[in-house]
Design a protein around this motif. Structure first.
Motif, PDB file in Angstrom:
ATOM      1  N   GLY A  11       0.795  -1.228   0.000  1.00  0.00           N
ATOM      2  CA  GLY A  11       0.000   0.000   0.000  1.00  0.00           C
ATOM      3  C   GLY A  11       0.822   1.270   0.000  1.00  0.00           C
ATOM      4  O   GLY A  11       0.261   2.373   0.126  1.00  0.00           O
ATOM      5  N   LEU A  12       2.123   1.159  -0.182  1.00  0.00           N
ATOM      6  CA  LEU A  12       2.979   2.345  -0.091  1.00  0.00           C
ATOM      7  C   LEU A  12       3.006   3.171  -1.367  1.00  0.00           C
ATOM      8  O   LEU A  12       3.544   4.279  -1.376  1.00  0.00           O
ATOM      9  N   LEU A  13       2.437   2.637  -2.455  1.00  0.00           N
ATOM     10  CA  LEU A  13       2.427   3.383  -3.716  1.00  0.00           C
ATOM     11  C   LEU A  13       1.073   4.011  -4.020  1.00  0.00           C
ATOM     12  O   LEU A  13       0.920   4.680  -5.040  1.00  0.00           O
ATOM     13  N   ASP A  14       0.106   3.838  -3.139  1.00  0.00           N
ATOM     14  CA  ASP A  14      -1.210   4.454  -3.348  1.00  0.00           C
ATOM     15  C   ASP A  14      -1.070   5.970  -3.360  1.00  0.00           C
ATOM     16  O   ASP A  14      -0.575   6.572  -2.401  1.00  0.00           O
ATOM     17  N   GLY A  15      -1.475   6.582  -4.466  1.00  0.00           N
ATOM     18  CA  GLY A  15      -1.388   8.042  -4.581  1.00  0.00           C
ATOM     19  C   GLY A  15       0.005   8.560  -4.851  1.00  0.00           C
ATOM     20  O   GLY A  15       0.216   9.770  -4.840  1.00  0.00           O
ATOM     21  N   ARG A  16       0.959   7.677  -5.103  1.00  0.00           N
ATOM     22  CA  ARG A  16       2.341   8.086  -5.356  1.00  0.00           C
ATOM     23  C   ARG A  16       2.740   7.790  -6.795  1.00  0.00           C
ATOM     24  O   ARG A  16       2.295   6.834  -7.410  1.00  0.00           O
ATOM     25  N   SER A  17       3.651   8.601  -7.306  1.00  0.00           N
ATOM     26  CA  SER A  17       4.284   8.299  -8.589  1.00  0.00           C
ATOM     27  C   SER A  17       5.337   7.226  -8.361  1.00  0.00           C
ATOM     28  O   SER A  17       6.008   7.199  -7.326  1.00  0.00           O
ATOM     29  N   CYS A  18       5.498   6.348  -9.354  1.00  0.00           N
ATOM     30  CA  CYS A  18       6.432   5.238  -9.215  1.00  0.00           C
ATOM     31  C   CYS A  18       6.769   4.698 -10.598  1.00  0.00           C
ATOM     32  O   CYS A  18       6.176   5.093 -11.601  1.00  0.00           O
ATOM     33  N   THR A  19       7.717   3.775 -10.647  1.00  0.00           N
ATOM     34  CA  THR A  19       8.037   3.105 -11.898  1.00  0.00           C
ATOM     35  C   THR A  19       8.516   1.698 -11.600  1.00  0.00           C
ATOM     36  O   THR A  19       8.730   1.327 -10.438  1.00  0.00           O
ATOM     37  N   PRO A  23      -4.223   0.194  -9.349  1.00  0.00           N
ATOM     38  CA  PRO A  23      -4.663   1.412 -10.038  1.00  0.00           C
ATOM     39  C   PRO A  23      -4.494   2.677  -9.211  1.00  0.00           C
ATOM     40  O   PRO A  23      -4.539   3.775  -9.768  1.00  0.00           O
ATOM     41  N   GLN A  24      -4.300   2.557  -7.898  1.00  0.00           N
ATOM     42  CA  GLN A  24      -4.095   3.751  -7.078  1.00  0.00           C
ATOM     43  C   GLN A  24      -2.672   4.300  -7.211  1.00  0.00           C
ATOM     44  O   GLN A  24      -2.385   5.409  -6.769  1.00  0.00           O
ATOM     45  N   ALA A  25      -1.792   3.532  -7.834  1.00  0.00           N
ATOM     46  CA  ALA A  25      -0.417   3.987  -8.051  1.00  0.00           C
ATOM     47  C   ALA A  25      -0.333   4.753  -9.370  1.00  0.00           C
ATOM     48  O   ALA A  25      -0.953   4.371 -10.364  1.00  0.00           O
ATOM     49  N   ASP A  26       0.453   5.813  -9.379  1.00  0.00           N
ATOM     50  CA  ASP A  26       0.666   6.617 -10.579  1.00  0.00           C
ATOM     51  C   ASP A  26       1.940   6.108 -11.256  1.00  0.00           C
ATOM     52  O   ASP A  26       3.048   6.565 -10.952  1.00  0.00           O
ATOM     53  N   VAL A  27       1.787   5.146 -12.163  1.00  0.00           N
ATOM     54  CA  VAL A  27       2.934   4.466 -12.766  1.00  0.00           C
ATOM     55  C   VAL A  27       3.496   5.296 -13.915  1.00  0.00           C
ATOM     56  O   VAL A  27       2.778   5.616 -14.872  1.00  0.00           O
ATOM     57  N   VAL A  79      10.575   6.434 -17.340  1.00  0.00           N
ATOM     58  CA  VAL A  79      11.632   7.045 -16.532  1.00  0.00           C
ATOM     59  C   VAL A  79      12.504   5.950 -15.932  1.00  0.00           C
ATOM     60  O   VAL A  79      12.105   4.788 -15.845  1.00  0.00           O
ATOM     61  N   LEU A  80      13.703   6.333 -15.496  1.00  0.00           N
ATOM     62  CA  LEU A  80      14.626   5.366 -14.902  1.00  0.00           C
ATOM     63  C   LEU A  80      14.367   5.174 -13.418  1.00  0.00           C
ATOM     64  O   LEU A  80      14.658   4.108 -12.865  1.00  0.00           O
ATOM     65  N   TYR A  81      13.851   6.191 -12.754  1.00  0.00           N
ATOM     66  CA  TYR A  81      13.503   6.082 -11.340  1.00  0.00           C
ATOM     67  C   TYR A  81      12.556   7.209 -10.973  1.00  0.00           C
ATOM     68  O   TYR A  81      12.433   8.198 -11.693  1.00  0.00           O
ATOM     69  N   VAL A  82      11.859   7.032  -9.853  1.00  0.00           N
ATOM     70  CA  VAL A  82      10.963   8.056  -9.314  1.00  0.00           C
ATOM     71  C   VAL A  82      11.205   8.156  -7.816  1.00  0.00           C
ATOM     72  O   VAL A  82      11.211   7.147  -7.114  1.00  0.00           O
ATOM     73  N   HIS A  83      11.411   9.367  -7.337  1.00  0.00           N
ATOM     74  CA  HIS A  83      11.583   9.617  -5.909  1.00  0.00           C
ATOM     75  C   HIS A  83      10.400  10.463  -5.453  1.00  0.00           C
ATOM     76  O   HIS A  83      10.321  11.645  -5.766  1.00  0.00           O
ATOM     77  N   ASP A  84       9.482   9.853  -4.745  1.00  0.00           N
ATOM     78  CA  ASP A  84       8.266  10.531  -4.294  1.00  0.00           C
ATOM     79  C   ASP A  84       8.200  10.439  -2.777  1.00  0.00           C
ATOM     80  O   ASP A  84       7.841   9.405  -2.205  1.00  0.00           O
ATOM     81  N   GLY A  85       8.576  11.534  -2.100  1.00  0.00           N
ATOM     82  CA  GLY A  85       8.599  11.529  -0.644  1.00  0.00           C
ATOM     83  C   GLY A  85       9.640  10.559  -0.132  1.00  0.00           C
ATOM     84  O   GLY A  85      10.778  10.532  -0.609  1.00  0.00           O
TER      85      GLY A  85
END
Length: 321
Positions: A122-130, A144-148, A152-158
């Motif tokens: 549940g750590l990617l809900d509402g977060r950008s990620c890849t 679907p709650q993750a913003d995939v 990109v090569l990486y995403v740092h969200d918080g």
């Protein structure tokens, strides 16, 4: 011989049966390297752990022997989740470890198929990620709650860092090293591993596709020239003339070879050059702006803040040697 300095942070890597060797190795290479006086880089209390300590079966003709259980993550500043073969099934103990690390304020990082552990927790809900380009559609459909972000090569969200496949794990780790300890430390780490400290572009450039038929040599020599002439006018028309192409052909070939636009690539190189000058000297910010091609201090501040989330002055105070 100079004695090793005390560890600056604790890094724990969680492995599960049939880990992906390169993915695990990239984490070990960045965060588990012993101190060497030639580098003079920070060292870490580095731990590899697993739900059931002992023999962990491998998938490349060798197994691992892991001594630490998941309790070794309890005081880690950075908790990493290595990619593994059976990433669609999740050990509830591993998911609890991910949630616990996040809830107490640790940085949580996974790349390639390891990202599915963070999603299941549940750590990617509402977060950008890849994740690896092969799995981005699957990740988006299952969570679907993750913003995939597929390209990109990486995403740092918080406090959560996610990386794409294989070698992008190094890119993500070097980004985190740069974010925590400055560009100089990241560059030294990259030089030790004989890799670039920062790769531009994204996963799109690694997905098999038909390249347009344009008559041009590789842009490698031009990119090298740009790095030595950042203070000059580097608009598309000027660069296209130097490459002996039309602006339209040049822009298309540039994106094919780098995965990004000429303007974005040049801007990223100018920001990186400014980082190094901010770390290693006391040159005034307006002079740094002129030297790297931004012209004015205000322009440097704008691009630096946008790229790094911090002002040049604050960056200098944090990372100046």
């Amino acid at each position: 011989m100079t004695s090793a300095p005390p560890p600056v942070a604790t890094v724990a890597v969680v492995v599960q049966p049939y880990p992906e060797p390169f993915g695990l190795g990239s984490l070990v290479e960045v965060w588990g390297e012993p101190y060497h006086p030639d580098d003079d880089n920070p060292v870490f209390d580095f731990r590899v752990c697993t739900p059931d300590p002992g023999r962990v079966p491998g998938r490349a003709g060798f197994d691992l022997w892991v001594e630490h259980g998941l309790e070794a993550t309890a005081d880690a500043d950075l908790v990493c989740f290595a990619p593994h073969r059976d990433f669609r099934s999740h050990d509830p103990r591993v998911l609890a470890t991910a949630r616990s690390a996040h809830d107490r304020g640790a940085t949580v990082y996974a790349h390639c198929s390891g990202v599915f552990e963070l999603a299941a927790a549940g750590l990617l809900d509402g977060r950008s990620c890849t994740t690896h380009w092969r799995y981005t559609d699957l990740l988006a459909s299952l969570y679907p709650q993750a913003d995939v972000q597929a390209d990109v090569l990486y995403v740092h969200d918080g406090p959560v860092l996610t990386g794409a496949g294989s070698a992008a794990g190094i890119d993500a780790s070097l980004h985190l090293m740069r974010d925590r300890f400055g560009a100089g430390v990241a560059a030294t780490t990259a030089r030790r591993m004989v890799v670039p400290p920062h790769r531009d572009g994204g996963q799109a450039q690694y997905i098999a596709r038909q390249l347009p038929d344009v008559q041009a040599e590789t842009l490698g020599p031009l990119l090298t020239w740009i790095l030595a002439h950042l203070a000059e006018d580097l608009d598309v028309e000027s660069l296209a003339r130097r490459a002996h192409m039309s602006p339209r052909t040049f822009a298309r070939r540039f994106r094919d070879e780098t995965g990004t636009t000429p303007h974005a690539w040049v801007t990223a190189q100018r920001v990186q050059a400014a980082e190094e000058l901010l770390e290693r000297g006391d040159l005034p910010i307006d002079q740094i702006a002129a030297r790297v091609g931004f012209g004015q201090a205000a322009t440097l501040r704008h691009h630096f803040l946008r790229a790094r989330g911090i002002s040049p002055g604050a960056y200098r105070r944090q990372f100046a040697c």
